[in-house]
Design an enzyme around this catalytic site. Structure first.
Site, mmCIF file in Angstrom:
data_model
loop_
_atom_site.group_PDB
_atom_site.id
_atom_site.type_symbol
_atom_site.label_atom_id
_atom_site.label_comp_id
_atom_site.label_asym_id
_atom_site.label_seq_id
_atom_site.Cartn_x
_atom_site.Cartn_y
_atom_site.Cartn_z
ATOM 1 N N ASP A 1 -60.383 -52.450 -89.703
ATOM 2 C CA ASP A 1 -60.450 -52.520 -91.180
ATOM 3 C C ASP A 1 -60.941 -51.195 -91.659
ATOM 4 O O ASP A 1 -61.156 -50.219 -90.833
ATOM 5 C CB ASP A 1 -61.559 -53.448 -91.858
ATOM 6 C CG ASP A 1 -61.050 -54.231 -92.879
ATOM 7 O OD1 ASP A 1 -60.983 -53.495 -93.837
ATOM 8 O OD2 ASP A 1 -61.241 -55.280 -93.103
ATOM 9 N N ASP B 1 -55.949 -47.749 -92.130
ATOM 10 C CA ASP B 1 -55.334 -48.364 -93.193
ATOM 11 C C ASP B 1 -54.109 -49.174 -92.417
ATOM 12 O O ASP B 1 -53.206 -48.390 -91.972
ATOM 13 C CB ASP B 1 -54.621 -47.068 -94.164
ATOM 14 C CG ASP B 1 -53.938 -47.807 -95.478
ATOM 15 O OD1 ASP B 1 -53.821 -48.952 -95.468
ATOM 16 O OD2 ASP B 1 -53.738 -47.025 -96.005
ATOM 17 N N HIS C 1 -51.712 -62.723 -99.106
ATOM 18 C CA HIS C 1 -51.695 -63.012 -100.489
ATOM 19 C C HIS C 1 -52.257 -62.211 -101.370
ATOM 20 O O HIS C 1 -51.942 -62.162 -102.547
ATOM 21 C CB HIS C 1 -52.378 -64.442 -100.486
ATOM 22 C CG HIS C 1 -53.989 -64.336 -100.570
ATOM 23 N ND1 HIS C 1 -54.839 -65.166 -100.845
ATOM 24 C CD2 HIS C 1 -54.689 -63.790 -99.830
ATOM 25 C CE1 HIS C 1 -56.031 -64.915 -100.855
ATOM 26 N NE2 HIS C 1 -55.901 -63.761 -100.175
#
Length: 352
Positions: free
Chosen positions: A218, A244, A262
């Site tokens: 992350d 990234d 999502h």
């Protein structure tokens, strides 16, 4: 049939139509007032009402003294929460925390307090009130309100970031063990939790699979809050990787993407999935852990989350067919969809 009889039939038909419209109006007005329940839930969470009910029922005056609030206003909030079963009022006018309301307490296992505060934060609330902008402009409302894209906004300072990342961790804690149990993982190898936040899911995966190693991947400001070091059971089986995921992802046998796809539009998801495919070891798999929107009009949390995505982000909740199309564009093939006891499913992809 006489004129009077015709008039009577018309009047009856008109009365029936009027009654139907009255019922419709009453229903829609009641639905429009529904936003006040999460507003009350947030107010109770912010002042810590639930923690002061842990030892039993208390009057609004007692609760107000404990929380530094106005007793009359607090009673009105509690009265609405009682209609939804979060608290219950007894004959003496005291309020007790119900079983359904227990997770509003702070510090209990699976506490939902931080998740409630995140989901009702102004960063979620205000874009939801501007969905008309999304309909007319076809773009998210978030950047126009806050001046930055969603994740740039939450990266700008520690306090703002904590609202989202601590809230997401709390939202995930109750579901992580159930999802880890539903994942079909190899006995050995490396699992990469892509965009894995504070590591709650990876902890559960490594607990259940004592010969697996894990990588939590992350951004640096997110990894700063990781919890992997707090669990002795998984010591020496995890590493952190900063980066990234739209640029590259670490190599592994399984890539987990929980509540990631999502957030992003199809093109960005394809880029991410392509990176995962290229970073897979031979025989590897990508497991997308997200809601799968079901067919039909039955209630499902994914349909509400989809509007949150529309207001704040560029992504959306997807159907099984949507996932199959994404995977195909990224050189992957949807192999199966495994349900879990949560709102999320395990959507498994292999190289095509």
């Amino acid at each position: 049939m006489g004129e009077n009889e015709d008039r009577t039939i018309d009047e009856r038909a008109g009365n029936g139509r009027d009654e139907g419209l009255r019922s419709s109006a009453a229903f829609l007005i009641d639905e429009a007032l529904g936003f006040l329940f999460p507003a009350a839930l947030r107010a109770a969470a912010e002042v810590g009402v639930a923690d002061h009910l842990a030892d039993g029922p208390r009057t609004p005056a007692e609760l107000a003294a404990a929380t530094g609030t106005d007793a009359r206003a607090l009673y009105r909030v509690l009265r609405l929460l009682a209609t939804r079963g979060v608290v219950a009022e007894d004959e003496q006018g005291r309020f007790a925390l119900t079983d359904a309301g227990q997770a509003l307490r702070e510090g209990v296992p699976y506490s939902a307090r931080a998740a409630v505060l995140m989901l009702t934060d102004r960063t979620m609330w205000r874009p939801a009130g501007e969905l008309t902008h999304c309909l007319t402009e076809g773009t998210t409302a978030f950047e126009g309100i806050f001046g930055l894209p969603f994740f740039d906004h939450f990266a700008q300072d520690e306090r703002t970031a904590a609202v989202f990342h601590v809230g997401m961790a709390a939202m995930s804690d109750a579901e992580n063990a159930l999802i880890a149990a539903a994942c079909d993982l190899p006995r050995t190898g490396t699992v990469v939790d892509v965009g894995g936040g504070h590591g709650g899911l990876l902890i559960e995966v490594l607990r259940r699979n004592p010969e697996l190693e894990g990588v939590l991947y992350d951004r640096a400001h997110v990894l700063a809050g990781h919890r992997l070091g707090s669990d002795k059971e998984i010591a020496d089986r995890w590493t952190l990787a900063e980066g990234d995921f739209f640029t590259a992802v670490p190599t592994g046998d399984v890539h987990l993407l929980k509540r990631i796809t999502h957030d992003w539009d199809d093109d960005r998801c394809v880029t991410l999935l392509e990176h995962c495919r290229r970073a897979l070891n031979p025989g590897g798999r990508v497991l997308v852990l997200d809601a799968v929107v079901p067919r039909g009009n039955d209630p499902h949390q994914s349909k509400a989350l989809d509007l949150m995505m529309m207001g704040s982000l560029t992504g959306r909740e997807r159907t099984e067919a949507d996932f199959a199309e994404l995977f195909a564009r990224a050189g992957l093939r949807l192999s199966r969809v495994l349900p879990t006891p949560t709102v999320l499913s395990v959507v498994e992809a292999v190289p095509a």
